[in-house]
Scaffold this motif. Structure first.
Motif, PDB file in Angstrom:
ATOM      1  N   ILE A 108      65.539 -12.834  10.916  1.00 42.11           N
ATOM      2  CA  ILE A 108      64.691 -14.024  10.936  1.00 42.11           C
ATOM      3  C   ILE A 108      63.354 -13.689  10.285  1.00 42.11           C
ATOM      4  CG2 ILE A 108      63.523 -15.696  12.418  1.00 42.11           C
ATOM      5  CD1 ILE A 108      65.843 -15.343  14.391  1.00 42.11           C
ATOM      6  N   SER A 109      63.060 -14.378   9.194  1.00 42.53           N
ATOM      7  CA  SER A 109      61.816 -14.097   8.464  1.00 42.53           C
ATOM      8  C   SER A 109      60.619 -14.799   9.090  1.00 42.53           C
ATOM      9  CB  SER A 109      61.966 -14.512   7.001  1.00 42.53           C
ATOM     10  OG  SER A 109      62.354 -15.878   6.902  1.00 42.53           O
ATOM     11  N   LYS A 110      60.816 -16.038   9.516  1.00 41.06           N
ATOM     12  CA  LYS A 110      59.785 -16.808  10.218  1.00 41.06           C
ATOM     13  C   LYS A 110      60.504 -17.737  11.177  1.00 41.06           C
ATOM     14  CE  LYS A 110      56.238 -17.018   6.553  1.00 41.06           C
ATOM     15  NZ  LYS A 110      55.376 -17.924   5.752  1.00 41.06           N
ATOM     16  N   PHE A 111      59.801 -18.131  12.235  1.00 44.07           N
ATOM     17  CA  PHE A 111      60.441 -19.125  13.076  1.00 44.07           C
ATOM     18  C   PHE A 111      59.441 -20.114  13.622  1.00 44.07           C
ATOM     19  CE2 PHE A 111      59.847 -18.858  17.640  1.00 44.07           C
ATOM     20  CZ  PHE A 111      59.354 -17.588  17.876  1.00 44.07           C
ATOM     21  N   VAL A 112      59.973 -21.284  13.963  1.00 49.51           N
ATOM     22  CA  VAL A 112      59.177 -22.393  14.488  1.00 49.51           C
ATOM     23  C   VAL A 112      59.806 -22.838  15.800  1.00 49.51           C
ATOM     24  CG1 VAL A 112      58.263 -24.707  14.044  1.00 49.51           C
ATOM     25  CG2 VAL A 112      58.671 -23.125  12.128  1.00 49.51           C
ATOM     26  N   ALA A 113      58.989 -22.942  16.838  1.00 47.63           N
ATOM     27  CA  ALA A 113      59.453 -23.432  18.131  1.00 47.63           C
ATOM     28  C   ALA A 113      58.621 -24.646  18.523  1.00 47.63           C
ATOM     29  CB  ALA A 113      59.339 -22.349  19.188  1.00 47.63           C
ATOM     30  N   LEU A 114      59.278 -25.675  18.991  1.00 48.43           N
ATOM     31  CA  LEU A 114      58.612 -26.904  19.402  1.00 48.43           C
ATOM     32  C   LEU A 114      58.731 -27.091  20.906  1.00 48.43           C
ATOM     33  CD1 LEU A 114      59.546 -27.378  16.325  1.00 48.43           C
ATOM     34  CD2 LEU A 114      59.258 -29.798  16.828  1.00 48.43           C
ATOM     35  N   SER A 115      57.585 -27.275  21.554  1.00 48.94           N
ATOM     36  CA  SER A 115      57.473 -27.769  22.932  1.00 48.94           C
ATOM     37  C   SER A 115      57.777 -26.748  24.025  1.00 48.94           C
ATOM     38  CB  SER A 115      58.375 -29.008  23.146  1.00 48.94           C
ATOM     39  OG  SER A 115      58.054 -30.017  22.214  1.00 48.94           O
ATOM     40  N   ILE A 116      58.230 -25.561  23.669  1.00 49.19           N
ATOM     41  CA  ILE A 116      58.563 -24.551  24.672  1.00 49.19           C
ATOM     42  C   ILE A 116      57.863 -23.234  24.321  1.00 49.19           C
ATOM     43  CG2 ILE A 116      60.424 -23.187  25.714  1.00 49.19           C
ATOM     44  CD1 ILE A 116      60.556 -26.082  26.507  1.00 49.19           C
ATOM     45  N   PRO A 117      57.170 -22.609  25.278  1.00 52.27           N
ATOM     46  CA  PRO A 117      56.524 -21.321  25.002  1.00 52.27           C
ATOM     47  C   PRO A 117      57.507 -20.168  25.080  1.00 52.27           C
ATOM     48  CG  PRO A 117      56.101 -21.953  27.264  1.00 52.27           C
ATOM     49  CD  PRO A 117      56.892 -23.083  26.648  1.00 52.27           C
ATOM     50  N   HIS A 118      57.065 -19.023  24.664  1.00 52.72           N
ATOM     51  CA  HIS A 118      57.852 -17.793  24.796  1.00 52.72           C
ATOM     52  C   HIS A 118      58.213 -17.602  26.275  1.00 52.72           C
ATOM     53  CE1 HIS A 118      58.650 -13.458  24.991  1.00 52.72           C
ATOM     54  NE2 HIS A 118      58.895 -13.512  23.686  1.00 52.72           N
ATOM     55  N   PRO A 119      59.422 -17.076  26.560  1.00 54.20           N
ATOM     56  CA  PRO A 119      59.831 -16.922  27.962  1.00 54.20           C
ATOM     57  C   PRO A 119      58.895 -16.067  28.798  1.00 54.20           C
ATOM     58  CG  PRO A 119      61.357 -15.789  26.463  1.00 54.20           C
ATOM     59  CD  PRO A 119      60.502 -16.674  25.629  1.00 54.20           C
ATOM     60  N   ARG A 120      58.053 -15.255  28.169  1.00 52.20           N
ATOM     61  CA  ARG A 120      57.106 -14.448  28.934  1.00 52.20           C
ATOM     62  C   ARG A 120      56.142 -15.320  29.735  1.00 52.20           C
ATOM     63  NH1 ARG A 120      54.674  -9.443  25.729  1.00 52.20           N
ATOM     64  NH2 ARG A 120      56.907  -9.368  25.295  1.00 52.20           N
ATOM     65  N   ALA A 121      55.939 -16.551  29.288  1.00 51.55           N
ATOM     66  CA  ALA A 121      55.039 -17.464  29.991  1.00 51.55           C
ATOM     67  C   ALA A 121      55.728 -18.212  31.127  1.00 51.55           C
ATOM     68  CB  ALA A 121      54.460 -18.472  29.001  1.00 51.55           C
ATOM     69  N   ILE A 122      57.036 -17.995  31.283  1.00 50.68           N
ATOM     70  CA  ILE A 122      57.800 -18.777  32.255  1.00 50.68           C
ATOM     71  C   ILE A 122      58.529 -17.906  33.267  1.00 50.68           C
ATOM     72  CG2 ILE A 122      59.716 -20.399  32.516  1.00 50.68           C
ATOM     73  CD1 ILE A 122      59.017 -21.484  29.745  1.00 50.68           C
ATOM     74  N   VAL A 123      59.199 -16.855  32.795  1.00 48.09           N
ATOM     75  CA  VAL A 123      60.048 -16.036  33.664  1.00 48.09           C
ATOM     76  C   VAL A 123      59.233 -15.445  34.817  1.00 48.09           C
ATOM     77  CG1 VAL A 123      61.399 -13.912  33.775  1.00 48.09           C
ATOM     78  CG2 VAL A 123      61.755 -15.505  31.900  1.00 48.09           C
TER      79      VAL A 123
END
Length: 227
Positions: free
Chosen positions: A60-75
């Motif tokens: 993966i060269s670049k990625f875009v995520a919409l509306s959900i943070p990295h799981p580190r902010a949730i788990v």
């Protein structure tokens, strides 16, 4: 843009874990015969691209995520269930009935709660309802939430511990009902490359539907000219 597993016309599956979703993203890159790709995901799709980027970053060269943070902010943070109680009530035996009763009225309530300023067009709602009327579809879509409840804690913590090493764009609506903007700042240490956070005023949980031009512009600007 693919239909994720369990969402007709994609087939049903036995495994709806986030790990399986991430592996789907990686398998799709392989299926196109590419060595690497830019990936974009919203909500469960965002969970999938986070997982894929952590599992095999070279693809993966670049990625875009919409509306959900990295799981580190949730788990490990149970307060998420106050903001997003559907993760809890979808575990009850009557969850499927809740989904399809009164001509899928629950779906309309989700939009009102998560994106108060957005009124989905009738054809969008008709498409959603037609998808969920396929036999087995309500169980498969809820399967994502059931898988979260059954997830191995060690695997969840491992996913949260993985850094994101490629440039990342995160797009979030400032009026997003279930997601606190503070979580996206909490997630920032997980990103070891560019972390570009774009917030859209007057937008809820569905930026690609509520503000398609702004969302597309943010993505195009982030990607830059073709390499």
């Amino acid at each position: 843009a693919l239909y994720m597993r369990g969402y007709p016309p994609s087939g049903f599956a036995d495994d709806y874990s986030v790990t399986a979703l991430g592996q789907d993203v990686l398998a799709l890159i392989d299926a196109f015969g590419a060595e690497k790709a830019v990936v974009v995901g919203h909500d469960w799709g965002a969970a999938a691209v986070y997982q894929a980027a952590g599992l095999q970053p070279a693809k993966i060269s670049k990625f875009v995520a919409l509306s959900i943070p990295h799981p580190r902010a949730i788990v490990g943070d149970s307060s998420i269930f106050w903001a997003a109680p559907h993760f809890v009530y979808y575990q009850f035996p009557w969850a499927e009935r809740l989904l399809w009763s009164n001509d899928f009225a629950h779906i309309g309530r989700i939009y009102k709660t998560w994106a108060p300023a957005y009124d989905p067009p009738p054809e969008v709602m008709a498409d959603i309802k037609a998808t969920l009327r396929v036999p087995g579809a309500t169980a498969s879509t809820l399967g994502y939430y059931w898988a979260i409840a059954r997830a191995d804690r060690t695997q969840s913590e491992a996913a949260a511990a993985r850094d994101i090493v490629m440039p990342a764009l995160i797009i979030v609506g400032m009026g997003d009902g279930p997601m606190d903007l503070d979580r996206f700042e909490k997630a920032r240490p997980a990103f070891k490359n560019e972390y570009r956070l774009v917030t859209l005023g007057g937008v809820g949980h569905f930026p690609q539907l509520e503000a398609p031009d702004q969302t597309a512009e943010a993505i195009v600007n982030f990607l830059g000219p073709p390499e």
